[in-house]
Design a protein around this motif. Sequence first.
Motif, PDB file in Angstrom:
ATOM      1  N   TYR A 159     -42.003  40.706  16.549  1.00  0.00           N
ATOM      2  CA  TYR A 159     -41.331  39.410  16.537  1.00  0.00           C
ATOM      3  C   TYR A 159     -40.053  39.503  15.705  1.00  0.00           C
ATOM      4  O   TYR A 159     -40.079  40.038  14.589  1.00  0.00           O
ATOM      5  N   PRO A 160     -38.944  38.957  16.214  1.00  0.00           N
ATOM      6  CA  PRO A 160     -37.698  38.979  15.442  1.00  0.00           C
ATOM      7  C   PRO A 160     -37.781  38.184  14.144  1.00  0.00           C
ATOM      8  O   PRO A 160     -37.185  38.560  13.138  1.00  0.00           O
ATOM      9  N   LEU A 161     -38.535  37.061  14.164  1.00  0.00           N
ATOM     10  CA  LEU A 161     -38.643  36.193  12.996  1.00  0.00           C
ATOM     11  C   LEU A 161     -40.100  35.962  12.649  1.00  0.00           C
ATOM     12  O   LEU A 161     -40.903  35.599  13.508  1.00  0.00           O
ATOM     13  N   ILE A 162     -40.436  36.171  11.378  1.00  0.00           N
ATOM     14  CA  ILE A 162     -41.805  35.961  10.898  1.00  0.00           C
ATOM     15  C   ILE A 162     -41.753  34.979   9.733  1.00  0.00           C
ATOM     16  O   ILE A 162     -41.056  35.212   8.741  1.00  0.00           O
ATOM     17  N   ILE A 163     -42.476  33.874   9.872  1.00  0.00           N
ATOM     18  CA  ILE A 163     -42.547  32.855   8.821  1.00  0.00           C
ATOM     19  C   ILE A 163     -43.877  33.010   8.097  1.00  0.00           C
ATOM     20  O   ILE A 163     -44.938  32.953   8.727  1.00  0.00           O
ATOM     21  N   LEU A 164     -43.828  33.196   6.797  1.00  0.00           N
ATOM     22  CA  LEU A 164     -45.027  33.379   5.986  1.00  0.00           C
ATOM     23  C   LEU A 164     -45.079  32.284   4.935  1.00  0.00           C
ATOM     24  O   LEU A 164     -44.252  32.246   4.018  1.00  0.00           O
ATOM     25  N   ASP A 165     -46.028  31.367   5.070  1.00  0.00           N
ATOM     26  CA  ASP A 165     -46.177  30.254   4.126  1.00  0.00           C
ATOM     27  C   ASP A 165     -47.278  30.611   3.133  1.00  0.00           C
ATOM     28  O   ASP A 165     -48.449  30.721   3.500  1.00  0.00           O
ATOM     29  N   ALA A 195     -38.289  46.728   7.210  1.00  0.00           N
ATOM     30  CA  ALA A 195     -37.674  48.010   7.565  1.00  0.00           C
ATOM     31  C   ALA A 195     -37.536  48.172   9.079  1.00  0.00           C
ATOM     32  O   ALA A 195     -36.615  48.854   9.563  1.00  0.00           O
ATOM     33  N   ALA A 196     -38.448  47.541   9.828  1.00  0.00           N
ATOM     34  CA  ALA A 196     -38.396  47.624  11.289  1.00  0.00           C
ATOM     35  C   ALA A 196     -37.385  46.651  11.890  1.00  0.00           C
ATOM     36  O   ALA A 196     -37.208  46.614  13.109  1.00  0.00           O
ATOM     37  N   GLY A 197     -36.742  45.843  11.036  1.00  0.00           N
ATOM     38  CA  GLY A 197     -35.690  44.956  11.514  1.00  0.00           C
ATOM     39  C   GLY A 197     -36.070  43.504  11.668  1.00  0.00           C
ATOM     40  O   GLY A 197     -35.259  42.705  12.152  1.00  0.00           O
ATOM     41  N   ALA A 198     -37.270  43.125  11.263  1.00  0.00           N
ATOM     42  CA  ALA A 198     -37.668  41.720  11.355  1.00  0.00           C
ATOM     43  C   ALA A 198     -36.976  40.901  10.273  1.00  0.00           C
ATOM     44  O   ALA A 198     -36.690  41.396   9.174  1.00  0.00           O
ATOM     45  N   ALA A 250     -31.574  40.159  10.067  1.00  0.00           N
ATOM     46  CA  ALA A 250     -32.556  41.211  10.324  1.00  0.00           C
ATOM     47  C   ALA A 250     -32.703  42.072   9.072  1.00  0.00           C
ATOM     48  O   ALA A 250     -31.716  42.406   8.410  1.00  0.00           O
ATOM     49  N   GLY A 251     -33.944  42.398   8.725  1.00  0.00           N
ATOM     50  CA  GLY A 251     -34.193  43.217   7.544  1.00  0.00           C
ATOM     51  C   GLY A 251     -34.119  42.470   6.231  1.00  0.00           C
ATOM     52  O   GLY A 251     -34.148  43.076   5.160  1.00  0.00           O
ATOM     53  N   GLU A 252     -34.066  41.145   6.286  1.00  0.00           N
ATOM     54  CA  GLU A 252     -33.931  40.330   5.074  1.00  0.00           C
ATOM     55  C   GLU A 252     -35.162  39.474   4.860  1.00  0.00           C
ATOM     56  O   GLU A 252     -35.781  38.988   5.812  1.00  0.00           O
ATOM     57  N   VAL A 253     -35.542  39.288   3.589  1.00  0.00           N
ATOM     58  CA  VAL A 253     -36.547  38.301   3.204  1.00  0.00           C
ATOM     59  C   VAL A 253     -35.825  37.138   2.552  1.00  0.00           C
ATOM     60  O   VAL A 253     -35.179  37.299   1.514  1.00  0.00           O
TER      61      VAL A 253
END
Length: 500
Positions: A415-421, A444-447, A279-282
């Motif tokens: 959403y807890p997990l967001i995938i950005l391609d 920052a919101a914890g995704a 959470a909070g990581e890219v």
Amino acid sequence: MPLPRIRFRGICKSFTGVRALDDVSFDVAAGAVHALVGENGAGKSTLMRVLSGDLPADQGWIEIDGTPVRFDGPRAAQSAGVGIVHQELSLIGGLSVAENVFLGRWPRGRFGLIDRRRLNADAAGVLARLGADLAPGTLVDDLRIAQRQMVELAKALSLSLRVLVLDEPSAVLTPHELTFLFAIVRSLAAGGASILYISHRLDEVFELSDDVTVLRDGRHISTRRTSDTNRGRLVAECVGRAIGSEYPAPTGRFGDTVLRVDALSCPKRFSGVSFEVRAGEVFALAGLVGSGRSSVGRAIFGALGGTTGHLQVADKVGPFRTPRQAQRAGVAYVPEDRRGEGLLMLRAIRENVTLAHRGDVSRFGLLRRSLERAATWAAMDRTHIRASGIAAAAGTLSGGNQQKVMLARWLMRAYPLIILDEPTRGVDVGAKAEIYRIMDDLRAAGAAILMVSSELPEVIGMADRIGIMCRGRLVSIIDNTDRAASQEVILRLAVGEAAA
């Protein structure tokens, strides 16, 4: 003083009352690489469509080698030595690579039949110049996006050109393919051709171009030698204001593990991939086109059949078999190909924004327009989408605004997990900064964010950790919390070499 290859004089163009080009005038030298930069919607592509005969100008004129020209279509422009490679690909999927390269110019043999042997041989020669490992007989429908871009470039190279327009040619190319492209561009310029190079990647502008022109809101802002300007000045001229740090500052604060992937595999795409995202990581996946980086994201979202291994998002266990199942488990996904997979181009913004959450704007199975409008306006306000209204078709928006519409779709819920391609492919510097801000807000919101990107400066600037894919395997994970990862190390790992 030598005669300019191209003179634009007072070019104006309007669409239903919107001024796309407003009195644009500048010169392009013969034998030069001339970069054209500006935000999405600045008028760059419209100006090139006027040059290539795809659109008539409302006012003004163009001269080529001192002769006024007004082409009545792209074929007339090609006959005069003007070719263009558009940002949005225009190939025919049911035809072969060779047939697309020489579309409308197929060689004929006896009895007027197509000479297939000569057609394929000629196409192979053009592809070899580009360093493209493509069989001329392959159907375009079977190619990846990057390979289709190479076919578009081959089409242009098959012509005898005085002027070549390249509109975002590098957006989907690998570093290897980009090296060949740059060599071809320099060779064409050395031979006397003028290259108009449109790009949002300012590193390429400074590496490749001799001159650079800035457009903003359909107006000409500046034209100067590239060596006489700098990155900060170009960005300020493009957006009309100074932009601070391009990437948000890292926080180094992470929560519990949101995504856990263990020995994830998909036949002929990738094998044995394992990593975690907190959470909070890219977490970025980098690698060459075909390395499997995008396939991993698609598999996590349930969009690839045959996926095996272990996958867990919070307390939901996968692999997920459908995108709907993944969405219900808390996974959001923004695809690489916004035109082919991300947006309904002919449908309204409001329909595109609410597409994944129609139940949220319905009551008793019936769509409530008031809820749809409210949700769309809220999403547009959050993402700063610029449009005439929520009823505007997605296809009428600039690339940056189309990208933000896809992001807005997944902001209707947390959403807890967001995938950005490829979250900023074909997006201007101003829109990039806004997308990075949205990503930072989500973090920052914890995704947890899984980002797939071919832009190494973006990977290093945004990611806390970087996973490098090579030939379908995750070969290394690099800590990047200090934003000090080396592009050279990443590239070495991506091509299968040991990092020095």
